[in-house]
Design an enzyme around this catalytic site. Structure first.
Site, PDB file in Angstrom:
ATOM      1  N   CYS A  14      -3.209   4.746  -7.897  1.00 42.53           N
ATOM      2  CA  CYS A  14      -3.515   3.586  -8.723  1.00 42.53           C
ATOM      3  C   CYS A  14      -3.956   2.431  -7.824  1.00 42.53           C
ATOM      4  CB  CYS A  14      -2.283   3.184  -9.529  1.00 42.53           C
ATOM      5  SG  CYS A  14      -2.552   1.710 -10.524  1.00 42.53           S
ATOM      6  N   ASN A  23      -1.349  10.255  -9.882  1.00 43.27           N
ATOM      7  CA  ASN A  23      -1.575  10.243 -11.319  1.00 43.27           C
ATOM      8  C   ASN A  23      -0.842  11.392 -11.982  1.00 43.27           C
ATOM      9  OD1 ASN A  23      -3.497   8.056 -11.367  1.00 43.27           O
ATOM     10  ND2 ASN A  23      -4.883   9.426 -10.311  1.00 43.27           N
TER      11      ASN A  23
END
Length: 77
Positions: A14, A23
């Protein structure tokens, strides 16, 4: 829900959260949805193959628990 955000083999991170671990793995999401009886149109076996391929190129292990488990089962067979 009609749209979800995930990443093959859980790759990536991120840009907004320093030190983010990665993720949600697409394989894990598809496996969960399949288990709930929700048709996604995604071939999980082919998705596992793609995750293994890209991780091999990057020299990383998949972050996906489903990918690791299914790959281990394939090796046993």
């Amino acid at each position: 829900m009609r749209t979800f955000d995930a990443s093959v083999a859980g790759l990536g991170g991120c840009p907004y959260a320093a030190g983010a671990s990665g993720n949600v793995a697409t394989e894990d999401v598809i496996y969960m949805l399949d288990g709930l009886g929700i048709r996604t149109g995604v071939d999980l076996d082919r998705l596992i193959d793609i995750g293994q391929w890209i991780c091999g190129l990057l020299g990383r292990e998949p972050a996906s628990k489903v990918n690791r488990a299914m790959t281990a089962e394939r090796r046993k067979a």
